[in-house]
Design a protein around this motif. Sequence first.
Motif, PDB file in Angstrom:
ATOM      1  N   ARG A   1      77.049   0.970  76.331  1.00 38.54           N
ATOM      2  CA  ARG A   1      76.975  -0.524  76.769  1.00 38.54           C
ATOM      3  C   ARG A   1      74.978  -0.782  76.730  1.00 38.54           C
ATOM      4  O   ARG A   1      74.421  -0.080  77.007  1.00 38.54           O
ATOM      5  N   PRO A   2      75.212  -2.308  76.162  1.00 40.97           N
ATOM      6  CA  PRO A   2      73.009  -2.494  76.405  1.00 40.97           C
ATOM      7  C   PRO A   2      72.945  -2.878  77.671  1.00 40.97           C
ATOM      8  O   PRO A   2      73.605  -2.943  78.376  1.00 40.97           O
ATOM      9  N   ARG A   3      71.531  -3.072  78.387  1.00 41.39           N
ATOM     10  CA  ARG A   3      71.276  -3.136  79.438  1.00 41.39           C
ATOM     11  C   ARG A   3      71.273  -3.917  80.106  1.00 41.39           C
ATOM     12  O   ARG A   3      71.166  -4.722  78.623  1.00 41.39           O
ATOM     13  N   LEU A   4      71.511  -4.674  80.967  1.00 42.92           N
ATOM     14  CA  LEU A   4      71.571  -6.044  81.712  1.00 42.92           C
ATOM     15  C   LEU A   4      69.984  -6.062  81.161  1.00 42.92           C
ATOM     16  O   LEU A   4      69.959  -7.561  80.403  1.00 42.92           O
TER      17      LEU A   4
ATOM     18  N   CYS B   1      64.419  -0.324  79.247  1.00 37.84           N
ATOM     19  CA  CYS B   1      65.065  -1.690  77.659  1.00 37.84           C
ATOM     20  C   CYS B   1      64.183  -1.357  76.684  1.00 37.84           C
ATOM     21  O   CYS B   1      65.995  -1.495  75.476  1.00 37.84           O
ATOM     22  N   LEU B   2      63.597  -1.050  76.381  1.00 33.42           N
ATOM     23  CA  LEU B   2      62.836  -1.876  75.196  1.00 33.42           C
ATOM     24  C   LEU B   2      63.059  -0.295  74.518  1.00 33.42           C
ATOM     25  O   LEU B   2      62.586   0.034  73.233  1.00 33.42           O
ATOM     26  N   ALA B   3      62.215   0.925  75.017  1.00 34.69           N
ATOM     27  CA  ALA B   3      62.416   2.575  74.634  1.00 34.69           C
ATOM     28  C   ALA B   3      64.185   2.583  74.041  1.00 34.69           C
ATOM     29  O   ALA B   3      64.418   3.412  73.586  1.00 34.69           O
ATOM     30  N   SER B   4      65.355   2.272  75.233  1.00 38.81           N
ATOM     31  CA  SER B   4      66.189   3.245  75.695  1.00 38.81           C
ATOM     32  C   SER B   4      67.625   2.096  75.728  1.00 38.81           C
ATOM     33  O   SER B   4      67.622   1.473  76.666  1.00 38.81           O
ATOM     34  N   PRO B   5      67.541   0.598  74.415  1.00 33.97           N
ATOM     35  CA  PRO B   5      67.962  -0.374  74.786  1.00 33.97           C
ATOM     36  C   PRO B   5      70.100  -0.630  75.356  1.00 33.97           C
ATOM     37  O   PRO B   5      70.814  -0.877  75.868  1.00 33.97           O
TER      38      PRO B   5
ATOM     39  N   VAL C   1      67.613 -10.381  74.662  1.00 31.24           N
ATOM     40  CA  VAL C   1      68.159 -11.031  73.208  1.00 31.24           C
ATOM     41  C   VAL C   1      68.492 -12.713  73.615  1.00 31.24           C
ATOM     42  O   VAL C   1      68.829 -13.103  72.602  1.00 31.24           O
ATOM     43  N   TYR C   2      68.694 -13.029  74.474  1.00 31.02           N
ATOM     44  CA  TYR C   2      69.106 -13.658  75.527  1.00 31.02           C
ATOM     45  C   TYR C   2      67.943 -15.392  75.117  1.00 31.02           C
ATOM     46  O   TYR C   2      68.558 -16.442  74.335  1.00 31.02           O
ATOM     47  N   ALA C   3      67.027 -14.781  75.922  1.00 30.28           N
ATOM     48  CA  ALA C   3      66.414 -15.326  75.759  1.00 30.28           C
ATOM     49  C   ALA C   3      65.266 -15.602  74.452  1.00 30.28           C
ATOM     50  O   ALA C   3      65.796 -16.452  73.825  1.00 30.28           O
ATOM     51  N   ARG C   4      65.585 -14.649  73.394  1.00 33.72           N
ATOM     52  CA  ARG C   4      64.842 -14.648  71.895  1.00 33.72           C
ATOM     53  C   ARG C   4      66.547 -15.684  70.956  1.00 33.72           C
ATOM     54  O   ARG C   4      64.991 -15.903  70.083  1.00 33.72           O
TER      55      ARG C   4
END
Length: 72
Positions: free
Chosen positions: A52-55, A23-27, A61-64
């Motif tokens: 689309r963004p991965r789960l 997820c960090l390498a390819s969101p 992003v939500y936690a951030r």
Amino acid sequence: MTSVIALLAACLPIVTIGYIGVCLASPWGRCTRCRPGGKNRTCLACNGTGKRPRLGWQLYVYARRLHRDGDH
């Protein structure tokens, strides 16, 4: 049965860390609604981009945002 559960419990952190790395390498992942035909210009899920963004990225992003908005 106990050994299978122990093996799964031991593999869970490895799989989780691997998914976080992906997820960090390819969101961005492929859109599940447009996947068979590629890009669909009328797809509302991905706005016609086919990506689309991965789960995991959405959860990050939500936690951030929770952390950022909670500090104010």
